[in-house]
Design an enzyme around this catalytic site. Structure first.
Site, PDB file in Angstrom:
ATOM      1  N   ASP A  62       0.828  -1.216   0.000  1.00  0.00           N
ATOM      2  CA  ASP A  62       0.000   0.000   0.000  1.00  0.00           C
ATOM      3  C   ASP A  62       0.862   1.265   0.000  1.00  0.00           C
ATOM      4  OD1 ASP A  62       0.837   0.263   2.640  1.00  0.00           O
ATOM      5  OD2 ASP A  62      -1.088  -0.232   3.520  1.00  0.00           O
ATOM      6  N   ASP A  84      -1.447  -1.906  11.640  1.00  0.00           N
ATOM      7  CA  ASP A  84      -0.204  -2.541  12.108  1.00  0.00           C
ATOM      8  C   ASP A  84      -0.242  -2.788  13.617  1.00  0.00           C
ATOM      9  OD1 ASP A  84       0.857  -2.548   9.586  1.00  0.00           O
ATOM     10  OD2 ASP A  84       2.044  -0.732   9.860  1.00  0.00           O
TER      11      ASP A  84
END
Length: 231
Positions: A62, A84
């Site tokens: 990304d 994350d």
């Protein structure tokens, strides 16, 4: 050469168009992959490991897509970091339930979230545009971590690989962490090699998190001191 898609100069993109940026769509996909991965983590360890690691790899994809298609956005950066942190936090919680002492993994979870949250907050206080802007830091390891993409990638991948291997090796949810590490490191195998190499990178990342926590806390304190002096 084909023109990169993205908002035209001078035009104002709509909110929907930002939400539908290619890197943000990849981010949503990562969230769905992680949700299903943790849904099957105790029933299908192999599928869990594949889905979780694929989601982790998409973290790099990304970022590449954002730069490639000129679709860098603050929302995308926040989505990326939150994904994350939550995915790693969930894995650490799972590990805390299958290994003794579980406090080790919960402590790593707290350090990870606290250091990154403080780093983001101190970044805004100092008027910086990215939490990775640490050029003014005096700590060489901190600057190396955020200044060298390959080094940062090694440390991050090492953490995730080590956590995934530990989860895969867990059997009856009563093992002692040190016993599992010692037993597997004594063997000559790919697993022992991965544990050894990832342990080094993971240790460096935890040290960097400690430095980040202290550096960001100092920045917040200095901001308060300067603010009071101006009053």
């Amino acid at each position: 050469m084909a023109k990169k898609p993205g908002p035209k100069p001078g035009s104002k993109p709509s909110k929907l168009s930002v939400y539908l940026y290619i890197p943000n769509i990849i981010g949503y996909t990562r969230v769905l992959l992680n949700c299903y991965a943790f849904h099957v983590c105790f029933t299908n360890k192999i599928l869990f490991s594949i889905l979780y690691f694929f989601s982790f790899v998409c973290d790099a994809v990304d970022g590449w897509a954002a730069r490639k298609f000129n679709q860098v956005s603050t929302f995308g950066a926040v989505l990326d970091m939150v994904t994350d942190r939550i995915s790693t936090a969930c894995l650490l919680v799972v590990l805390s339930q299958v290994y003794k002492p579980g406090l080790i993994f919960l402590s790593l979870l707290a350090l990870d979230i606290a250091s990154h949250w403080l780093q983001m907050y101190s970044t805004f206080l100092m008027g910086k545009t990215s939490h990775k802007d640490v050029k003014d830091s005096s700590n060489w390891l901190f600057k190396l971590y955020y200044g060298n993409r390959m080094f940062m990638a090694y440390c991050c991948v090492s953490c995730e690989v080590l956590y995934l291997i530990l989860f895969y090796l867990s059997e009856n949810h009563t093992e002692t962490l040190m016993d599992v590490l010692a037993t597997n490191l004594q063997k000559i195998s790919i697993v022992s090699f991965l544990i050894a190499t990832s342990f080094v990178g993971c240790t460096i990342k935890q040290l960097t998190n400690v430095i980040q926590l202290k550096t960001a806390a100092d920045a917040c304190v200095l901001y308060d001191i300067n603010k009071k002096q101006k009053q």
